[in-house]
Enzyme design. Sequence first.
Site, mmCIF file in Angstrom:
data_model
loop_
_atom_site.group_PDB
_atom_site.id
_atom_site.type_symbol
_atom_site.label_atom_id
_atom_site.label_comp_id
_atom_site.label_asym_id
_atom_site.label_seq_id
_atom_site.Cartn_x
_atom_site.Cartn_y
_atom_site.Cartn_z
ATOM 1 N N SER A 124 0.847 -1.197 0.000
ATOM 2 C CA SER A 124 0.000 0.000 0.000
ATOM 3 C C SER A 124 0.876 1.238 0.000
ATOM 4 O O SER A 124 1.789 1.367 0.822
ATOM 5 C CB SER A 124 -0.880 0.010 1.249
ATOM 6 O OG SER A 124 -1.298 1.330 1.527
ATOM 7 N N HIS A 162 -1.508 -1.799 -4.081
ATOM 8 C CA HIS A 162 -2.723 -1.567 -3.288
ATOM 9 C C HIS A 162 -2.945 -0.061 -3.148
ATOM 10 O O HIS A 162 -2.093 0.654 -2.613
ATOM 11 C CB HIS A 162 -2.527 -2.220 -1.915
ATOM 12 C CG HIS A 162 -3.707 -2.146 -1.004
ATOM 13 N ND1 HIS A 162 -4.706 -3.103 -0.990
ATOM 14 C CD2 HIS A 162 -4.043 -1.255 -0.041
ATOM 15 C CE1 HIS A 162 -5.608 -2.798 -0.066
ATOM 16 N NE2 HIS A 162 -5.232 -1.671 0.534
ATOM 17 N N ASP A 203 -5.321 2.878 -1.598
ATOM 18 C CA ASP A 203 -6.315 3.153 -0.559
ATOM 19 C C ASP A 203 -7.070 4.438 -0.868
ATOM 20 O O ASP A 203 -6.556 5.538 -0.663
ATOM 21 C CB ASP A 203 -5.618 3.281 0.803
ATOM 22 C CG ASP A 203 -5.117 1.941 1.304
ATOM 23 O OD1 ASP A 203 -5.942 1.018 1.439
ATOM 24 O OD2 ASP A 203 -3.902 1.819 1.546
ATOM 25 N N MET A 244 -9.826 6.944 0.151
ATOM 26 C CA MET A 244 -10.564 7.336 1.368
ATOM 27 C C MET A 244 -11.283 8.654 1.116
ATOM 28 O O MET A 244 -10.705 9.570 0.512
ATOM 29 C CB MET A 244 -9.610 7.506 2.544
ATOM 30 C CG MET A 244 -8.793 6.263 2.851
ATOM 31 S SD MET A 244 -7.861 6.492 4.363
ATOM 32 C CE MET A 244 -6.841 5.010 4.338
ATOM 33 N N HIS A 289 -8.686 -0.419 -2.955
ATOM 34 C CA HIS A 289 -9.402 -0.629 -1.693
ATOM 35 C C HIS A 289 -10.206 0.641 -1.420
ATOM 36 O O HIS A 289 -9.631 1.666 -1.044
ATOM 37 C CB HIS A 289 -8.388 -0.917 -0.579
ATOM 38 C CG HIS A 289 -8.994 -1.073 0.775
ATOM 39 N ND1 HIS A 289 -8.232 -1.069 1.930
ATOM 40 C CD2 HIS A 289 -10.280 -1.257 1.180
ATOM 41 C CE1 HIS A 289 -9.034 -1.229 2.975
ATOM 42 N NE2 HIS A 289 -10.276 -1.337 2.542
ATOM 43 N N MET A 312 -12.416 2.820 0.615
ATOM 44 C CA MET A 312 -12.962 3.126 1.947
ATOM 45 C C MET A 312 -13.827 4.368 1.792
ATOM 46 O O MET A 312 -13.461 5.472 2.214
ATOM 47 C CB MET A 312 -11.815 3.322 2.945
ATOM 48 C CG MET A 312 -11.164 1.998 3.331
ATOM 49 S SD MET A 312 -9.516 2.207 3.998
ATOM 50 C CE MET A 312 -8.598 2.278 2.465
ATOM 51 N N MET A 318 -10.017 -6.708 7.585
ATOM 52 C CA MET A 318 -9.190 -5.596 8.077
ATOM 53 C C MET A 318 -8.585 -5.979 9.433
ATOM 54 O O MET A 318 -9.290 -6.464 10.314
ATOM 55 C CB MET A 318 -10.024 -4.326 8.254
ATOM 56 C CG MET A 318 -10.522 -3.677 6.967
ATOM 57 S SD MET A 318 -9.217 -3.193 5.824
ATOM 58 C CE MET A 318 -8.240 -2.050 6.813
ATOM 59 N N GLY A 332 -2.471 4.584 7.836
ATOM 60 C CA GLY A 332 -1.361 3.648 7.808
ATOM 61 C C GLY A 332 -0.608 3.695 9.130
ATOM 62 O O GLY A 332 -0.808 4.612 9.938
ATOM 63 N N ASP A 384 -5.175 -6.660 5.878
ATOM 64 C CA ASP A 384 -4.705 -5.297 5.631
ATOM 65 C C ASP A 384 -4.682 -4.539 6.954
ATOM 66 O O ASP A 384 -5.723 -4.395 7.607
ATOM 67 C CB ASP A 384 -5.663 -4.628 4.634
ATOM 68 C CG ASP A 384 -5.252 -3.204 4.267
ATOM 69 O OD1 ASP A 384 -4.173 -2.752 4.697
ATOM 70 O OD2 ASP A 384 -6.031 -2.548 3.546
ATOM 71 N N GLY A 385 -3.483 -4.059 7.322
ATOM 72 C CA GLY A 385 -3.338 -3.230 8.513
ATOM 73 C C GLY A 385 -2.341 -3.823 9.497
ATOM 74 O O GLY A 385 -2.568 -4.913 10.032
ATOM 75 N N GLY A 386 -1.218 -3.130 9.657
ATOM 76 C CA GLY A 386 -0.224 -3.574 10.636
ATOM 77 C C GLY A 386 0.507 -4.846 10.235
ATOM 78 O O GLY A 386 1.074 -5.527 11.092
ATOM 79 N N GLY A 435 1.845 -1.567 4.169
ATOM 80 C CA GLY A 435 2.149 -0.191 3.807
ATOM 81 C C GLY A 435 3.451 0.258 4.418
ATOM 82 O O GLY A 435 4.509 0.208 3.789
ATOM 83 N N SER A 436 3.395 0.662 5.682
ATOM 84 C CA SER A 436 4.589 1.238 6.306
ATOM 85 C C SER A 436 5.732 0.228 6.379
ATOM 86 O O SER A 436 6.898 0.621 6.241
ATOM 87 C CB SER A 436 4.249 1.795 7.683
ATOM 88 O OG SER A 436 3.447 0.906 8.403
HETATM 89 C C1 DX5 Z 1 -5.675 1.296 6.278
HETATM 90 C C2 DX5 Z 1 -5.368 0.962 4.847
HETATM 91 C C3 DX5 Z 1 -4.155 0.131 4.699
HETATM 92 C C4 DX5 Z 1 -2.907 0.815 5.164
HETATM 93 C C5 DX5 Z 1 -1.951 -0.216 5.637
HETATM 94 O O1 DX5 Z 1 -6.915 1.849 6.393
HETATM 95 O O2 DX5 Z 1 -6.433 0.247 4.255
HETATM 96 O O3 DX5 Z 1 -4.009 -0.364 3.374
HETATM 97 O O4 DX5 Z 1 -2.272 1.548 4.168
HETATM 98 O O5 DX5 Z 1 -0.857 0.423 6.164
HETATM 99 P P1 DX5 Z 1 0.044 -0.288 7.268
HETATM 100 O O6 DX5 Z 1 0.606 -1.531 6.621
HETATM 101 O O7 DX5 Z 1 1.063 0.722 7.586
HETATM 102 O O8 DX5 Z 1 -0.861 -0.640 8.415
HETATM 103 ZN ZN ZN Z 2 -6.001 -0.837 2.318
#
Ligand code: DX5
Ligand code: ZN
Length: 221
Positions: free
Chosen positions: A8, A31, A33, A35, A64, A66, A135, A142, A173-175, A195-196
Amino acid sequence: MGVQISPSILTADFAVLADEVERIGNADWLHLDVMDNHFVPNLTFGLPVVRCLLRRSPLPVDAHLMIDDPDRWAPAYAEAGCASVTFHAEAARAPVRLARELRRLGARAGLALNPATPVEPYADLLPELDMLLVMTVEPGFGGQPFLPSCLPKIRRARDLIRASGLQVWLQVDGGISPSTIEECAEAGADVFVAGSAVFSASDAAAQVDRLRALARACVHA
Ligand code: DX5
Ligand code: ZN
Protein backbone atom coordinates in the site's frame (compact mmCIF):
# COMPACT_ATOMS: atom_id res chain seq x y z
CA MET A 1 -2.23 -18.74 -6.49
CA GLY A 2 -0.35 -19.07 -3.21
CA VAL A 3 1.00 -16.14 -1.26
CA GLN A 4 0.68 -12.66 -2.80
CA ILE A 5 2.03 -9.34 -1.53
CA SER A 6 0.15 -6.10 -2.20
CA PRO A 7 2.07 -3.05 -0.94
CA SER A 8 0.00 0.00 0.00
CA ILE A 9 1.37 3.41 -0.99
CA LEU A 10 -0.55 5.12 1.83
CA THR A 11 2.64 5.98 3.71
CA ALA A 12 4.77 6.50 0.57
CA ASP A 13 5.92 9.92 -0.68
CA PHE A 14 2.82 11.29 -2.44
CA ALA A 15 4.88 13.88 -4.31
CA VAL A 16 6.65 11.13 -6.27
CA LEU A 17 4.15 8.28 -6.35
CA ALA A 18 5.27 6.88 -9.70
CA ASP A 19 8.85 6.61 -8.38
CA GLU A 20 7.59 4.92 -5.21
CA VAL A 21 5.76 2.32 -7.30
CA GLU A 22 9.04 1.54 -9.10
CA ARG A 23 10.51 0.49 -5.74
CA ILE A 24 8.14 -2.48 -5.45
CA GLY A 25 8.21 -3.95 -8.95
CA ASN A 26 8.67 -7.44 -7.49
CA ALA A 27 5.32 -7.32 -5.64
CA ASP A 28 2.17 -9.00 -6.96
CA TRP A 29 -0.20 -6.03 -6.73
CA LEU A 30 -0.23 -2.29 -6.11
CA HIS A 31 -2.72 -1.57 -3.29
CA LEU A 32 -4.38 1.85 -3.58
CA ASP A 33 -6.32 3.15 -0.56
CA VAL A 34 -9.14 5.45 -1.64
CA MET A 35 -10.56 7.34 1.37
CA ASP A 36 -13.36 9.88 1.24
CA ASN A 37 -13.34 11.56 4.68
CA HIS A 38 -16.86 10.15 5.26
CA PHE A 39 -16.64 6.38 5.53
CA VAL A 40 -13.27 6.88 7.24
CA PRO A 41 -11.93 10.07 8.87
CA ASN A 42 -9.05 10.38 6.43
CA LEU A 43 -8.89 11.71 2.87
CA THR A 44 -6.45 10.36 0.27
CA PHE A 45 -7.14 10.41 -3.47
CA GLY A 46 -9.76 9.35 -5.95
CA LEU A 47 -10.17 8.24 -9.54
CA PRO A 48 -7.98 10.89 -11.25
CA VAL A 49 -4.91 9.84 -9.26
CA VAL A 50 -5.76 6.14 -9.63
CA ARG A 51 -6.01 6.62 -13.42
CA CYS A 52 -2.53 8.19 -13.52
CA LEU A 53 -1.07 5.37 -11.43
CA LEU A 54 -2.74 2.77 -13.65
CA ARG A 55 -0.80 4.23 -16.57
CA ARG A 56 2.51 4.13 -14.67
CA SER A 57 2.23 0.94 -12.62
CA PRO A 58 4.01 -2.21 -13.77
CA LEU A 59 1.73 -4.13 -11.36
CA PRO A 60 -2.01 -4.79 -11.48
CA VAL A 61 -3.93 -2.41 -9.24
CA ASP A 62 -5.78 -3.60 -6.14
CA ALA A 63 -8.15 -0.72 -5.30
CA HIS A 64 -9.40 -0.63 -1.69
CA LEU A 65 -12.35 1.74 -1.54
CA MET A 66 -12.96 3.13 1.95
CA ILE A 67 -15.83 5.28 0.76
CA ASP A 68 -19.53 5.80 1.27
CA ASP A 69 -21.87 4.75 -1.50
CA PRO A 70 -19.56 2.32 -3.31
CA ASP A 71 -22.65 1.19 -5.26
CA ARG A 72 -22.37 4.49 -7.11
CA TRP A 73 -18.60 5.02 -7.28
CA ALA A 74 -16.88 1.62 -7.41
CA PRO A 75 -17.74 0.57 -10.99
CA ALA A 76 -15.71 3.48 -12.41
CA TYR A 77 -12.57 2.00 -10.83
CA ALA A 78 -13.20 -1.26 -12.66
CA GLU A 79 -13.90 0.61 -15.89
CA ALA A 80 -10.64 2.55 -15.47
CA GLY A 81 -8.71 -0.73 -15.40
CA CYS A 82 -8.23 -1.71 -11.74
CA ALA A 83 -7.80 -5.49 -11.82
CA SER A 84 -9.32 -5.84 -8.35
CA VAL A 85 -11.87 -3.56 -6.69
CA THR A 86 -12.72 -4.02 -3.01
CA PHE A 87 -15.62 -2.24 -1.35
CA HIS A 88 -16.73 -2.31 2.29
CA ALA A 89 -19.63 -4.43 3.52
CA GLU A 90 -20.55 -1.65 5.98
CA ALA A 91 -20.97 0.85 3.14
CA ALA A 92 -22.58 -1.13 0.32
CA ARG A 93 -26.36 -1.07 -0.10
CA ALA A 94 -26.54 -3.95 -2.55
CA PRO A 95 -23.27 -5.90 -2.32
CA VAL A 96 -24.38 -8.70 -4.65
CA ARG A 97 -25.47 -6.30 -7.37
CA LEU A 98 -22.23 -4.33 -6.99
CA ALA A 99 -19.99 -7.43 -7.03
CA ARG A 100 -21.73 -8.63 -10.20
CA GLU A 101 -21.27 -5.24 -11.82
CA LEU A 102 -17.55 -5.20 -10.99
CA ARG A 103 -17.10 -8.66 -12.48
CA ARG A 104 -19.10 -7.71 -15.56
CA LEU A 105 -16.66 -4.83 -16.04
CA GLY A 106 -13.73 -7.24 -15.91
CA ALA A 107 -12.45 -6.68 -12.36
CA ARG A 108 -12.10 -9.10 -9.48
CA ALA A 109 -14.71 -8.25 -6.83
CA GLY A 110 -13.57 -7.89 -3.21
CA LEU A 111 -15.61 -7.44 -0.03
CA ALA A 112 -13.92 -5.81 2.98
CA LEU A 113 -14.91 -6.29 6.63
CA ASN A 114 -14.00 -3.89 9.42
CA PRO A 115 -12.67 -5.40 12.66
CA ALA A 116 -16.11 -5.36 14.31
CA THR A 117 -17.97 -6.78 11.30
CA PRO A 118 -18.55 -10.55 11.49
CA VAL A 119 -17.83 -12.73 8.45
CA GLU A 120 -20.64 -15.26 8.95
CA PRO A 121 -23.47 -13.11 7.48
CA TYR A 122 -21.50 -12.98 4.21
CA ALA A 123 -20.86 -16.72 3.85
CA ASP A 124 -23.60 -17.14 1.25
CA LEU A 125 -22.10 -14.30 -0.83
CA LEU A 126 -18.81 -16.12 -1.46
CA PRO A 127 -19.87 -17.31 -4.96
CA GLU A 128 -20.27 -13.62 -5.91
CA LEU A 129 -16.77 -12.70 -4.71
CA ASP A 130 -13.15 -13.15 -5.75
CA MET A 131 -11.65 -11.90 -2.50
CA LEU A 132 -12.57 -11.28 1.13
CA LEU A 133 -10.57 -8.58 2.94
CA VAL A 134 -10.39 -8.94 6.71
CA MET A 135 -9.19 -5.60 8.08
CA THR A 136 -6.62 -6.02 10.84
CA VAL A 137 -6.80 -2.36 11.92
CA GLU A 138 -9.67 0.12 11.93
CA PRO A 139 -9.47 1.53 8.40
CA GLY A 140 -8.32 5.08 7.84
CA PHE A 141 -4.64 5.38 8.55
CA GLY A 142 -1.36 3.65 7.81
CA GLY A 143 1.11 2.72 10.51
CA GLN A 144 -1.39 1.49 13.11
CA PRO A 145 -0.61 -1.55 15.24
CA PHE A 146 -2.00 -4.91 14.12
CA LEU A 147 -5.12 -6.05 16.04
CA PRO A 148 -4.63 -9.67 17.16
CA SER A 149 -8.36 -9.85 17.97
CA CYS A 150 -8.90 -10.23 14.20
CA LEU A 151 -7.07 -13.57 14.01
CA PRO A 152 -10.07 -15.76 14.94
CA LYS A 153 -12.07 -14.10 12.15
CA ILE A 154 -9.31 -14.87 9.63
CA ARG A 155 -9.54 -18.53 10.70
CA ARG A 156 -13.33 -18.55 10.42
CA ALA A 157 -13.18 -16.87 7.02
CA ARG A 158 -10.68 -19.49 5.80
CA ASP A 159 -12.95 -22.27 7.09
CA LEU A 160 -15.94 -20.80 5.24
CA ILE A 161 -13.93 -20.47 2.01
CA ARG A 162 -12.63 -24.01 2.33
CA ALA A 163 -16.15 -25.35 2.97
CA SER A 164 -17.44 -23.48 -0.10
CA GLY A 165 -14.90 -25.17 -2.36
CA LEU A 166 -14.41 -21.80 -4.12
CA GLN A 167 -11.12 -20.11 -5.03
CA VAL A 168 -11.82 -16.93 -3.04
CA TRP A 169 -8.65 -15.13 -1.91
CA LEU A 170 -8.37 -14.01 1.72
CA GLN A 171 -6.60 -10.67 2.14
CA VAL A 172 -5.45 -9.02 5.36
CA ASP A 173 -4.70 -5.30 5.63
CA GLY A 174 -3.34 -3.23 8.51
CA GLY A 175 -0.22 -3.57 10.64
CA ILE A 176 1.19 -6.39 8.48
CA SER A 177 4.97 -6.62 8.99
CA PRO A 178 7.65 -9.27 9.40
CA SER A 179 6.49 -9.70 13.00
CA THR A 180 2.75 -10.20 12.24
CA ILE A 181 2.58 -11.79 8.77
CA GLU A 182 3.28 -15.34 9.97
CA GLU A 183 0.33 -15.52 12.35
CA CYS A 184 -1.96 -14.20 9.60
CA ALA A 185 -0.66 -16.79 7.13
CA GLU A 186 -1.09 -19.52 9.73
CA ALA A 187 -4.66 -18.36 10.29
CA GLY A 188 -5.37 -18.73 6.57
CA ALA A 189 -4.69 -15.40 4.81
CA ASP A 190 -3.05 -15.60 1.38
CA VAL A 191 -2.94 -11.97 0.15
CA PHE A 192 -1.05 -9.53 2.36
CA VAL A 193 -1.27 -5.74 2.23
CA ALA A 194 1.67 -3.95 3.82
CA GLY A 195 2.15 -0.19 3.81
CA SER A 196 4.59 1.24 6.31
CA ALA A 197 6.51 -2.05 6.66
CA VAL A 198 7.41 -1.86 2.95
CA PHE A 199 7.75 1.87 2.30
CA SER A 200 9.69 2.71 5.44
CA ALA A 201 12.27 0.06 4.57
CA SER A 202 15.41 1.33 2.86
CA ASP A 203 15.14 -1.53 0.36
CA ALA A 204 11.40 -1.88 -0.27
CA ALA A 205 11.80 -4.74 -2.78
CA ALA A 206 13.88 -6.75 -0.32
CA GLN A 207 11.17 -6.23 2.30
CA VAL A 208 8.54 -7.53 -0.16
CA ASP A 209 10.67 -10.66 -0.69
CA ARG A 210 11.12 -11.08 3.04
CA LEU A 211 7.38 -10.82 3.74
CA ARG A 212 6.62 -13.28 0.94
CA ALA A 213 9.16 -15.81 2.26
CA LEU A 214 7.84 -15.56 5.83
CA ALA A 215 4.24 -16.08 4.71
CA ARG A 216 5.12 -18.93 2.35
CA ALA A 217 6.93 -20.78 5.11
CA CYS A 218 3.76 -20.67 7.23
CA VAL A 219 1.27 -21.50 4.50
CA HIS A 220 3.20 -24.65 3.63
CA ALA A 221 4.01 -25.52 7.24
C1 DX5 B 1 -5.68 1.30 6.28
C2 DX5 B 1 -5.37 0.96 4.85
C3 DX5 B 1 -4.15 0.13 4.70
C4 DX5 B 1 -2.91 0.81 5.16
C5 DX5 B 1 -1.95 -0.22 5.64
O1 DX5 B 1 -6.92 1.85 6.39
O2 DX5 B 1 -6.43 0.25 4.26
O3 DX5 B 1 -4.01 -0.36 3.37
O4 DX5 B 1 -2.27 1.55 4.17
O5 DX5 B 1 -0.86 0.42 6.16
P1 DX5 B 1 0.04 -0.29 7.27
O6 DX5 B 1 0.61 -1.53 6.62
O7 DX5 B 1 1.06 0.72 7.59
O8 DX5 B 1 -0.86 -0.64 8.42
ZN1 ZN C 1 -6.00 -0.84 2.32
